[in-house]
Design a protein around this motif. Structure first.
Motif, PDB file in Angstrom:
ATOM      1  N   GLY A 148      16.750  45.648  30.784  1.00  0.00           N
ATOM      2  CA  GLY A 148      17.962  45.738  29.967  1.00  0.00           C
ATOM      3  C   GLY A 148      19.185  46.074  30.791  1.00  0.00           C
ATOM      4  N   GLY A 149      19.046  47.013  31.718  1.00  0.00           N
ATOM      5  CA  GLY A 149      20.154  47.379  32.586  1.00  0.00           C
ATOM      6  C   GLY A 149      20.561  46.244  33.507  1.00  0.00           C
ATOM      7  N   GLY A 150      19.580  45.533  34.024  1.00  0.00           N
ATOM      8  CA  GLY A 150      19.885  44.395  34.894  1.00  0.00           C
ATOM      9  C   GLY A 150      20.630  43.295  34.155  1.00  0.00           C
ATOM     10  N   ILE A 151      20.217  43.026  32.916  1.00  0.00           N
ATOM     11  CA  ILE A 151      20.891  42.004  32.117  1.00  0.00           C
ATOM     12  C   ILE A 151      22.316  42.436  31.797  1.00  0.00           C
ATOM     13  CG2 ILE A 151      20.913  40.912  29.838  1.00  0.00           C
ATOM     14  CD1 ILE A 151      17.818  40.857  30.038  1.00  0.00           C
ATOM     15  N   LEU A 152      22.491  43.676  31.360  1.00  0.00           N
ATOM     16  CA  LEU A 152      23.836  44.154  31.038  1.00  0.00           C
ATOM     17  C   LEU A 152      24.738  44.175  32.273  1.00  0.00           C
ATOM     18  CD1 LEU A 152      23.235  47.090  28.533  1.00  0.00           C
ATOM     19  CD2 LEU A 152      24.195  44.837  28.060  1.00  0.00           C
ATOM     20  N   PHE A 153      24.199  44.618  33.404  1.00  0.00           N
ATOM     21  CA  PHE A 153      24.987  44.672  34.628  1.00  0.00           C
ATOM     22  C   PHE A 153      25.420  43.268  35.062  1.00  0.00           C
ATOM     23  CE2 PHE A 153      25.337  44.910  39.321  1.00  0.00           C
ATOM     24  CZ  PHE A 153      26.403  45.793  39.382  1.00  0.00           C
ATOM     25  N   ALA A 154      24.498  42.320  35.029  1.00  0.00           N
ATOM     26  CA  ALA A 154      24.826  40.946  35.422  1.00  0.00           C
ATOM     27  C   ALA A 154      25.822  40.323  34.454  1.00  0.00           C
ATOM     28  CB  ALA A 154      23.553  40.107  35.493  1.00  0.00           C
ATOM     29  N   PHE A 155      25.644  40.572  33.166  1.00  0.00           N
ATOM     30  CA  PHE A 155      26.552  40.026  32.166  1.00  0.00           C
ATOM     31  C   PHE A 155      27.958  40.612  32.335  1.00  0.00           C
ATOM     32  CE2 PHE A 155      28.094  39.696  27.693  1.00  0.00           C
ATOM     33  CZ  PHE A 155      28.069  38.317  27.607  1.00  0.00           C
ATOM     34  N   GLY A 156      28.046  41.923  32.548  1.00  0.00           N
ATOM     35  CA  GLY A 156      29.336  42.561  32.770  1.00  0.00           C
ATOM     36  C   GLY A 156      30.009  42.065  34.036  1.00  0.00           C
ATOM     37  N   LEU A 157      29.220  41.874  35.082  1.00  0.00           N
ATOM     38  CA  LEU A 157      29.766  41.364  36.339  1.00  0.00           C
ATOM     39  C   LEU A 157      30.281  39.940  36.171  1.00  0.00           C
ATOM     40  CD1 LEU A 157      30.118  42.212  39.299  1.00  0.00           C
ATOM     41  CD2 LEU A 157      27.907  41.158  39.766  1.00  0.00           C
ATOM     42  N   ALA A 158      29.525  39.113  35.447  1.00  0.00           N
ATOM     43  CA  ALA A 158      29.961  37.735  35.213  1.00  0.00           C
ATOM     44  C   ALA A 158      31.242  37.694  34.381  1.00  0.00           C
ATOM     45  CB  ALA A 158      28.846  36.955  34.519  1.00  0.00           C
ATOM     46  N   ILE A 159      31.318  38.518  33.357  1.00  0.00           N
ATOM     47  CA  ILE A 159      32.532  38.577  32.531  1.00  0.00           C
ATOM     48  C   ILE A 159      33.730  38.976  33.386  1.00  0.00           C
ATOM     49  CG2 ILE A 159      33.687  39.896  30.717  1.00  0.00           C
ATOM     50  CD1 ILE A 159      31.050  39.950  29.227  1.00  0.00           C
ATOM     51  N   ASN A 160      33.548  39.988  34.223  1.00  0.00           N
ATOM     52  CA  ASN A 160      34.657  40.444  35.070  1.00  0.00           C
ATOM     53  C   ASN A 160      35.082  39.387  36.074  1.00  0.00           C
ATOM     54  OD1 ASN A 160      35.150  42.885  33.897  1.00  0.00           O
ATOM     55  ND2 ASN A 160      33.801  44.014  35.258  1.00  0.00           N
ATOM     56  N   LEU A 161      34.135  38.688  36.654  1.00  0.00           N
ATOM     57  CA  LEU A 161      34.478  37.654  37.627  1.00  0.00           C
ATOM     58  C   LEU A 161      35.248  36.508  36.976  1.00  0.00           C
ATOM     59  CD1 LEU A 161      31.256  37.473  39.825  1.00  0.00           C
ATOM     60  CD2 LEU A 161      33.497  38.324  40.487  1.00  0.00           C
ATOM     61  N   ILE A 162      34.797  36.079  35.812  1.00  0.00           N
ATOM     62  CA  ILE A 162      35.473  34.984  35.117  1.00  0.00           C
ATOM     63  C   ILE A 162      36.865  35.414  34.668  1.00  0.00           C
ATOM     64  CG2 ILE A 162      35.396  33.562  33.023  1.00  0.00           C
ATOM     65  CD1 ILE A 162      32.312  33.545  33.386  1.00  0.00           C
ATOM     66  N   ALA A 163      36.966  36.612  34.103  1.00  0.00           N
ATOM     67  CA  ALA A 163      38.276  37.097  33.648  1.00  0.00           C
ATOM     68  C   ALA A 163      39.217  37.294  34.824  1.00  0.00           C
ATOM     69  CB  ALA A 163      38.101  38.394  32.864  1.00  0.00           C
ATOM     70  N   TYR A 164      38.714  37.796  35.940  1.00  0.00           N
ATOM     71  CA  TYR A 164      39.559  37.982  37.116  1.00  0.00           C
ATOM     72  C   TYR A 164      40.062  36.637  37.639  1.00  0.00           C
ATOM     73  CZ  TYR A 164      41.086  39.390  41.758  1.00  0.00           C
ATOM     74  OH  TYR A 164      41.832  39.595  42.896  1.00  0.00           O
ATOM     75  N   TYR A 165      39.186  35.658  37.657  1.00  0.00           N
ATOM     76  CA  TYR A 165      39.586  34.310  38.098  1.00  0.00           C
ATOM     77  C   TYR A 165      40.663  33.747  37.184  1.00  0.00           C
ATOM     78  CZ  TYR A 165      39.359  29.304  38.911  1.00  0.00           C
ATOM     79  OH  TYR A 165      39.688  28.012  39.164  1.00  0.00           O
ATOM     80  N   LYS A 166      40.480  33.910  35.872  1.00  0.00           N
ATOM     81  CA  LYS A 166      41.471  33.411  34.922  1.00  0.00           C
ATOM     82  C   LYS A 166      42.803  34.153  35.076  1.00  0.00           C
ATOM     83  CE  LYS A 166      40.240  30.562  31.910  1.00  0.00           C
ATOM     84  NZ  LYS A 166      40.688  29.184  31.927  1.00  0.00           N
ATOM     85  N   LEU A 167      42.737  35.479  35.293  1.00  0.00           N
ATOM     86  CA  LEU A 167      43.967  36.248  35.512  1.00  0.00           C
ATOM     87  C   LEU A 167      44.704  35.762  36.759  1.00  0.00           C
ATOM     88  CD1 LEU A 167      43.031  39.933  34.646  1.00  0.00           C
ATOM     89  CD2 LEU A 167      44.881  38.586  33.651  1.00  0.00           C
ATOM     90  N   GLN A 168      43.966  35.476  37.816  1.00  0.00           N
ATOM     91  CA  GLN A 168      44.596  34.986  39.044  1.00  0.00           C
ATOM     92  C   GLN A 168      45.226  33.618  38.827  1.00  0.00           C
ATOM     93  OE1 GLN A 168      45.157  36.653  41.839  1.00  0.00           O
ATOM     94  NE2 GLN A 168      44.219  38.396  40.809  1.00  0.00           N
ATOM     95  N   SER A 169      44.574  32.759  38.043  1.00  0.00           N
ATOM     96  CA  SER A 169      45.154  31.453  37.784  1.00  0.00           C
ATOM     97  C   SER A 169      46.415  31.565  36.936  1.00  0.00           C
ATOM     98  CB  SER A 169      44.136  30.522  37.138  1.00  0.00           C
ATOM     99  OG  SER A 169      43.813  30.974  35.839  1.00  0.00           O
TER     100      SER A 169
END
Length: 93
Positions: free
Chosen positions: A64-85
């Protein structure tokens, strides 16, 4: 998406990622605690069976922790990329 929604998404992604990291880091503590509560409710059990409950509880928190951590990391990476664009588009205009 506008900038405010993306910042909110980064906040939610961070909360999800941090909670997943905490679940990963403290999985032994959480799993042992759940197994001890189970043992108290049972009034006692065989040692082998108790070890199975402890291991499965720890594994549940790891997964459960691994799934939540990966999901949170993916959300942050995508949002950061969109913010930079968005920032790049505003700099070009």
């Amino acid at each position: 998406m506008n900038k405010d929604k993306l910042i909110g998404l980064v906040v939610w992604g961070s909360i999800i990622g941090i909670s997943g990291f905490v679940m990963l880091f403290f999985s032994v503590h959480f799993g042992t605690s759940i197994a001890e509560n189970w043992l108290i409710k049972q009034g006692g059990a065989d040692t082998g069976y108790y070890n199975i409950i402890v291991k499965s509880s720890i594994n549940n928190f790891l997964v459960g922790g691994g799934i939540l951590f990966a999901f949170g990391l993916a959300i942050n990476l995508i949002a950061y990329y969109k913010l930079q664009s968005i920032k790049d588009k505003s700099n070009l205009e």
